[in-house]
Write an enzyme that holds these catalytic residues in place. Structure first.
Site, mmCIF file in Angstrom:
data_model
loop_
_atom_site.group_PDB
_atom_site.id
_atom_site.type_symbol
_atom_site.label_atom_id
_atom_site.label_comp_id
_atom_site.label_asym_id
_atom_site.label_seq_id
_atom_site.Cartn_x
_atom_site.Cartn_y
_atom_site.Cartn_z
ATOM 1 N N ALA A 72 -9.372 3.874 -2.953
ATOM 2 C CA ALA A 72 -9.953 2.531 -3.062
ATOM 3 C C ALA A 72 -9.996 1.845 -1.702
ATOM 4 O O ALA A 72 -10.899 1.056 -1.426
ATOM 5 C CB ALA A 72 -9.131 1.698 -4.046
ATOM 6 N N ASN A 154 -2.939 -6.575 -8.760
ATOM 7 C CA ASN A 154 -1.917 -5.529 -8.760
ATOM 8 C C ASN A 154 -0.497 -6.063 -8.934
ATOM 9 O O ASN A 154 0.372 -5.349 -9.421
ATOM 10 C CB ASN A 154 -2.004 -4.670 -7.487
ATOM 11 N N GLN A 182 -6.842 -1.583 -10.267
ATOM 12 C CA GLN A 182 -5.754 -1.797 -11.233
ATOM 13 C C GLN A 182 -6.274 -2.010 -12.648
ATOM 14 O O GLN A 182 -5.486 -2.269 -13.555
ATOM 15 C CB GLN A 182 -4.900 -2.997 -10.814
ATOM 16 N N ALA A 203 -7.955 7.445 -7.943
ATOM 17 C CA ALA A 203 -7.545 8.283 -9.079
ATOM 18 C C ALA A 203 -6.041 8.228 -9.350
ATOM 19 O O ALA A 203 -5.604 8.323 -10.491
ATOM 20 C CB ALA A 203 -7.958 9.729 -8.826
ATOM 21 N N HIS A 204 -5.243 8.062 -8.289
ATOM 22 C CA HIS A 204 -3.790 8.141 -8.485
ATOM 23 C C HIS A 204 -3.214 6.942 -9.239
ATOM 24 O O HIS A 204 -2.030 6.938 -9.581
ATOM 25 C CB HIS A 204 -3.062 8.324 -7.151
ATOM 26 N N THR A 240 -17.666 18.224 3.338
ATOM 27 C CA THR A 240 -17.460 19.135 2.208
ATOM 28 C C THR A 240 -16.608 18.466 1.130
ATOM 29 O O THR A 240 -15.563 17.882 1.427
ATOM 30 C CB THR A 240 -16.772 20.426 2.700
ATOM 31 N N CYS A 329 2.672 -1.375 -0.470
ATOM 32 C CA CYS A 329 1.964 -1.301 0.801
ATOM 33 C C CYS A 329 2.526 -2.332 1.774
ATOM 34 O O CYS A 329 2.380 -2.208 2.967
ATOM 35 C CB CYS A 329 0.482 -1.588 0.625
HETATM 36 N N1 7TS Z 1 -6.757 -2.201 -4.449
HETATM 37 C C1 7TS Z 1 -5.795 -2.582 -5.294
HETATM 38 C C2 7TS Z 1 -6.078 -3.694 -6.271
HETATM 39 C C3 7TS Z 1 -4.562 -1.937 -5.283
HETATM 40 O O1 7TS Z 1 -3.625 -2.322 -6.148
HETATM 41 C C4 7TS Z 1 -4.316 -0.891 -4.360
HETATM 42 C C5 7TS Z 1 -2.987 -0.233 -4.257
HETATM 43 C C6 7TS Z 1 -5.368 -0.527 -3.500
HETATM 44 C C7 7TS Z 1 -6.556 -1.198 -3.574
HETATM 45 C C8 7TS Z 1 -5.224 0.581 -2.523
HETATM 46 O O2 7TS Z 1 -5.195 1.818 -3.152
HETATM 47 P P1 7TS Z 1 -5.168 3.159 -2.283
HETATM 48 O O3 7TS Z 1 -5.198 4.253 -3.279
HETATM 49 O O4 7TS Z 1 -6.366 3.130 -1.406
HETATM 50 O O5 7TS Z 1 -3.906 3.119 -1.479
HETATM 51 N N2 7TS Z 1 -1.923 -1.048 -4.665
HETATM 52 C C9 7TS Z 1 -0.601 -0.825 -4.490
HETATM 53 C C10 7TS Z 1 0.382 -1.619 -5.096
HETATM 54 O O6 7TS Z 1 0.180 -2.573 -5.820
HETATM 55 N N3 7TS Z 1 1.584 -1.139 -4.745
HETATM 56 O O7 7TS Z 1 1.399 -0.088 -3.950
HETATM 57 C C11 7TS Z 1 0.057 0.124 -3.796
#
Ligand code: 7TS
Length: 399
Positions: A72, A154, A182, A203-204, A240, A329
């Site tokens: 994301a 989040n 989220q 995806a995670h 790729t 983060c």
């Molecule tokens: N956007 C939102 C709303 C998120 O909650 C997160 C990750 C991201 C983007 C970024 O996702 P990534 O897969 O690119 O890293 N949020 C969180 C959180 O709430 N605690 O750790 C990561």
């Protein structure tokens, strides 16, 4: 000691069914999907199936695009940087609207764009942590290029009024992007009903692998290619394709967004979250930040008066429980959580929030254990807190 993972908004376990789907693409069907031989074309059926799952999962129209990205963060950066180059540097727009409570993948990119001369409005949320659609309407200008508002927050799990915002943007002819990271797998995400032009996801966050995500792009939405090179992803993101990841994300999307999965999230996960929350709220001076209405079913952000969030995490970690103080983060700096600050709350509240985020893999037994351990931790930490006289003082005679 029981281990209980309650940090599913940071990341989730890969569903074993997803892992099984991914396995053949490492050592068996490992050809480059663009190659003309069977080693390459052998990947196509599962890639197409993955795309079908992705389209169905968010109700995308066949003519729209879904580009597989790394996550994301990449999708969000892409949208914002493209807006700057296509519509601001090479166009006649100047302005972007977003909220104060977006993930840093949006806010840090907006700060970067501000340094390049882009004007950004950061809308605040109301006392319930929700961004009101009217605020977007009022902030719109003739030179607004993009509105980017998250689908669900989040930290609090609060769901934002994307349908209303989508309608406002459509009427104004402004592109609407939503960070749905989220929301997917937790609530229904229907890009057509919401009138959204682009959404980002990882995806995670829904039991898929890390390092893969997506950007949904409604047909006709202006967007520069992210990577120039080969023709992969329709020339929008050359390089790729990581077939295993794409197949894994497709399967995860399917498992997380079908009607039964959403019903399970709504019933089982919500029931466990509500039980956890209701029991914790029996402790004095404990509140749910933003209130209990209109949230994703798996999330609760709780403030324990007099208890430093970081200390609470330490105690819980010792008891085998993984939770978070706001976003992982941002956990390397001990600044008060900007999301909680955005509520206009006092700084104590901002330092005492602990986020518990559940998943379909949590059990009631785990939640019972968590309730017990959280209660113990709060009592212990309040007992040694200079600012909180909670623990009954033991009178030791003679002292
Ligand atoms: N956007 C939102 C709303 C998120 O909650 C997160 C990750 C991201 C983007 C970024 O996702 P990534 O897969 O690119 O890293 N949020 C969180 C959180 O709430 N605690 O750790 C990561």
């Amino acid at each position: 000691m029981m281990e209980v993972y309650l940090d599913n908004n940071a990341t989730t376990m890969v569903d074993p069914q997803v892992f099984e789907e991914m396995k053949p693409f490492f050592c068996d069907i490992y050809g480059n999907p663009n190659s003309l031989h069977r080693f390459g074309s052998g990947t196509h059926p599962k890639m197409l199936e993955a795309l079908d799952y992705l389209y169905a999962g968010i109700n995308a129209n066949d003519e729209d695009d879904i580009v597989v990205t790394a996550n994301a963060t990449e999708s969000n950066n892409w949208v914002l940087q493209s807006t700057w180059i296509e519509q601001i540097l090479n166009g006649d727009k100047k302005h972007i609207i977003t909220s104060e409570v977006e993930h840093p993948a949006i806010t840090a990119t907006c700060k970067f764009l501000e340094r390049q001369g882009v004007e950004v409005t950061y809308l605040n949320v109301n006392e319930e942590g929700v961004l009101e659609a009217d605020a977007v309407k009022e902030a719109l200008r003739d030179d607004t290029a993009l509105v980017s508002i998250m689908w669900a927050n989040n930290e609090t799990g609060k769901i934002f009024p994307v349908e209303e915002i989508g309608k406002i943007c459509k009427e104004a002819g402004v592109i609407f992007h939503s960070d749905a990271t989220q929301a997917i797998g937790k609530v229904k995400v229907d890009v057509q009903a919401a009138n959204v032009d682009m959404i980002s996801f990882s995806a995670h966050k829904f039991h898929g692998p890390k390092g893969v995500g997506g950007l949904y792009i409604k047909k006709g939405t202006p967007l520069m290619p992210l990577m120039h090179g080969g023709e992969q992803m329709g020339g929008r993101r050359a390089g790729t394709v990581d077939v295993a990841s794409m197949v894994g994300m497709g399967k995860a999307m399917h498992l997380a967004t079908n009607t039964m999965a959403l019903a399970y999230e709504e019933n089982h996960v919500r029931m466990l979250r509500d039980k956890l929350e209701s029991e914790i709220l029996k402790l004095p001076d404990t509140i749910v930040i933003g209130g209990r209405e209109n949230r994703t079913p798996n999330t609760t952000l709780i403030s324990f008066k007099g208890v430093e969030g970081e200390s609470m995490l330490w105690d819980l970690n010792q008891s085998g429980i993984g939770a978070s103080t706001g976003s992982a983060c941002a956990s390397e700096d001990l600044e008060a959580n900007p999301v909680m600050n955005a509520f206009g709350s006092d700084s104590e509240l901002a330092h005492t929030g602990v986020r518990f985020s559940l998943s379909r893999f949590n059990t009631e037994e785990q939640i019972d254990y968590a309730i017990e351990q959280i209660t113990k931790a709060v009592e212990r930490l309040r007992g040694i807190s200079s600012s909180y006289a909670y623990a009954p003082q033991k009178h030791v005679s003679g002292l």
